[in-house]
Design an enzyme around this catalytic site. Sequence first.
Site: not given
Length: 199
Positions: A73-75, A110
């Site tokens: 995940a990426d924030t 994502g």
Amino acid sequence: MIYRTLKPFVLASNSPRRKDFLTDLGLDFRIEAREIDESPLTAEDPTLYVERMAKRKASVVADLFPGEYVVAADTAVCLGETILGKPVDEQDAVEMLLALSGRSHVVRSGICLLNRQLNREVVLSVATDVHFVEFDAAVARSYVKTGESLDKAGAYGIQGSGAFLVGRVSGSYTNVVGLPLAETINVLKNEKIIDSSIN
């Protein structure tokens, strides 16, 4: 234990918050994270950016473990089309916070699930609207002095003392923390990697 793990999977993240979210649900997984270049491309759309970062994080770990499912995940904190990363120093953090003061911004994450051997890839993104209360430079500097903001995108942590900055949230709270949990669980269930602990 709310969920049980049916197939082994790898979490491609060193974030203690992401780890705790999944562990608290009873899931069993391994952590294998690698550093990547997280620089946005020129004029890159924020949604495409977080999806690209999640795919890249999953990909570098899947290269090492091609037979396993990898979750990444990426924030990012986004003010309009501007992606706010982690501040480079205290002054940068103060400037970020003042830019957000009294305004709404969007936190985008994502998520990528990847199994190289099975040629299986699922990518999605989640957006949450966050509105900050209005505050002055003295408050921003005092918060930055706590040290909490320096390793956070957008220079704040909603799960910590930075919660006082937030007037309201519209959408997934866990997304703002760093992992849209409901959506991540849904992906894992759909791929039959996890299931409820009681059938």
